[in-house]
Write an enzyme that holds these catalytic residues in place. Structure first.
Site, PDB file in Angstrom:
ATOM      1  N   CYS B 123       0.810  -1.232   0.000  1.00 53.83           N
ATOM      2  CA  CYS B 123       0.000   0.000   0.000  1.00 53.83           C
ATOM      3  C   CYS B 123       0.840   1.279   0.000  1.00 53.83           C
ATOM      4  O   CYS B 123       0.330   2.349  -0.347  1.00 53.83           O
ATOM      5  CB  CYS B 123      -0.955  -0.032   1.178  1.00 53.83           C
ATOM      6  SG  CYS B 123      -1.962  -1.523   1.142  1.00 53.83           S
ATOM      7  N   HIS B 270      -3.882   6.458  -0.100  1.00 48.47           N
ATOM      8  CA  HIS B 270      -4.193   5.036  -0.255  1.00 48.47           C
ATOM      9  C   HIS B 270      -5.602   4.800   0.295  1.00 48.47           C
ATOM     10  O   HIS B 270      -6.043   5.503   1.214  1.00 48.47           O
ATOM     11  CB  HIS B 270      -3.145   4.216   0.504  1.00 48.47           C
ATOM     12  CG  HIS B 270      -3.546   2.799   0.720  1.00 48.47           C
ATOM     13  ND1 HIS B 270      -3.829   1.967  -0.333  1.00 48.47           N
ATOM     14  CD2 HIS B 270      -3.749   2.076   1.859  1.00 48.47           C
ATOM     15  CE1 HIS B 270      -4.179   0.791   0.156  1.00 48.47           C
ATOM     16  NE2 HIS B 270      -4.143   0.831   1.470  1.00 48.47           N
ATOM     17  N   ASN B 301      -9.820  -2.170  -2.551  1.00 45.94           N
ATOM     18  CA  ASN B 301      -8.479  -1.717  -2.168  1.00 45.94           C
ATOM     19  C   ASN B 301      -7.473  -2.491  -3.005  1.00 45.94           C
ATOM     20  O   ASN B 301      -7.287  -3.688  -2.810  1.00 45.94           O
ATOM     21  CB  ASN B 301      -8.296  -1.975  -0.663  1.00 45.94           C
ATOM     22  CG  ASN B 301      -6.863  -1.784  -0.196  1.00 45.94           C
ATOM     23  OD1 ASN B 301      -5.955  -1.538  -0.980  1.00 45.94           O
ATOM     24  ND2 ASN B 301      -6.666  -1.909   1.110  1.00 45.94           N
TER      25      ASN B 301
END
Lengths: 78, 355
Positions: B123, B270, B301
């Site tokens: 991430c 993020h 995600n």
């Protein structure tokens, strides 16, 4: 019934939260449950829970959650 | 205090994000997670779980990136001979070896001078990749292709509601190149390997090779199921990390660079989930309009690709027109996290396509 216990029972009716010392260690709540719990506590008690306070010490058991909410409400009764 | 890295005479000239066409809805998966419709709807509202994009069969992250590269070449936004290096940031490579960047270099028929780097990052991987690109540009006159791609849905157990409903697959191409522009780019990066096991696929590599036992799906006391070869997240720990370590490092960067939060046009962070981002925005004192949180609910995600997907979905039209001061922040596996402040735009291209 205690409002906090009611919220927890509503999450997982199958668990006995009143006799647990550590919900997380005993796997009575997982990470998504914590998110729902925080959201419900904020709505029920009209408080804002800072993300930094979403730590196991505050969400270990009924007493720690109760004391945490009391602190957020400046000692006013639940 | 985190060190501040400064770069100048570098720019992002375009970003293209690629998401799979295959759309999966959280509400259709409730049986997998043993959730009633009522609880599912509550989770949907609170966490922002609506739909996400997942690859099918054996499609790889590199396939998504190659599709995007072909799109750029066909639309004259990229010429093969202008490429100086390829950086591929992924946790889901085609193979353990060779580097996937080499495979992509070969498929593009690049010259042998084109350098290839794979970076195993999640991430925070967009910022790690950008920093690597900026450093390479001190030695390379051509363009650096920063490719971010992950298909982590292929490594998540569909019965683990802590992780599977959040994950999406995607790829992106960011072209980074030299510029006459002397605007400074500021960046800080941090790592904490003592928490390496908070986001982990425990088995299937060399520390714990794949066996029948590691592939067995087990039921855990919290009601979730997964094997040791599936993605595991210490959700409570990661939540605290994003609310304690991450805002601290963001604030440090602003303090050290004397930039005020109000000067930032957009905070392109993020996208772990909407709830976390709402909490983070409140902690920073930033409005939700300036810090979008709608990507997990729309695409999932997608790890290091979530920042480019966020940019391409939410502010592409503005970036094609004018210059913006952007703050990016990435945080996750490693644990690794970092923040970047830079001026961006007008970009040559910025869009999101489906494959």
């Amino acid at each position: 019934m205690d409002k906090i216990l009611e919220i927890l029972k509503n999450l997982h009716p199958e668990h006995d939260y009143s006799n647990s010392d550590d919900f997380i260690k005993e796997s009575l709540i997982d990470s998504l449950d914590v998110v729902i719990l925080v959201d419900r506590l904020e709505k029920e008690f009209g408080v804002f829970i800072d993300g930094a306070d979403v730590v196991p010490e505050n969400f270990k058991n009924l007493n720690t959650i109760r004391n945490f909410i009391l602190r957020l409400k400046d000692g006013k009764s639940l | 205090m985190a060190k501040v890295y400064k770069c100048s005479n570098k720019k992002i000239s375009g970003i293209l994000s690629v998401v799979p066409k295959n759309t999966v809805r959280f509400i259709d998966e409730l049986d997998n997670y043993n959730l009633s419709k009522e609880r599912g709807l509550e989770m949907q509202r609170t966490i922002g779980l609506y739909e996400r994009r997942l690859v099918q069969d054996e499609e790889c992250a590199s396939d998504l990136c190659l599709y995007g590269l072909e799109n750029l070449i066909n639309n004259n936004f990229l010429k093969i001979e202008d490429i100086g290096a390829i950086i591929f940031v992924t946790q889901t490579p085609d193979h353990f070896m060779p580097p996937t960047s080499s495979i992509i270099q070969g498929k593009l028929n690049c010259s042998k001078d084109v350098l290839c780097f794979d970076i195993n990052q999640g991430c925070a991987g967009y910022l790690y990749g950008l920093f690597q690109a900026f450093m390479l540009l001190d030695h390379i006159d051509k363009k650096v292709l920063l490719l971010n791609g992950d298909t982590l849905s292929r490594r998540c157990c569909p019965y683990d509601r802590n992780i599977y409903p959040l994950i999406g697959d995607a790829g992106s191409i960011t072209i980074v190149e030299k510029s006459d522009d002397q605007d400074e780019i500021y960046l800080n990066l941090q790592s904490d390997g003592t928490r390496y096991d908070w986001l982990i696929i425990p088995a299937g590599a060399f520390r714990k090779p794949s066996t029948e036992q590691t592939r067995e799906i087990k039921l855990y006391p919290d009601g979730n199921k997964r094997s040791e070869e599936d993605f595991y997240m210490n959700g409570a720990g990661v939540f605290t990390f994003t609310q304690v370590d991450v805002p601290l490092t963001i604030k440090e960067l602003f303090e050290k660079t004397n930039i005020r939060l109000e000067e930032i046009d957009y905070f392109m962070f993020h996208q772990p989930n909407r709830f976390m981002l709402q909490k983070l925005a409140k902690k920073l004192g930033v409005s939700e309009e300036k810090l979008p949180n709608n990507i997990v609910g729309k695409f999932g995600n997608s790890s290091s690709v979530s920042i480019p997907v966020n940019i391409c979905w939410n502010i592409a039209n503005i970036l094609l027109e004018r210059r913006l001061k952007i703050c990016m922040s990435g945080f996750g596996v490693g644990l690794s996290w970092g923040t970047l402040i830079m001026n961006m735009g007008p970009l040559e291209f910025c869009s999101l396509v489906e494959k």
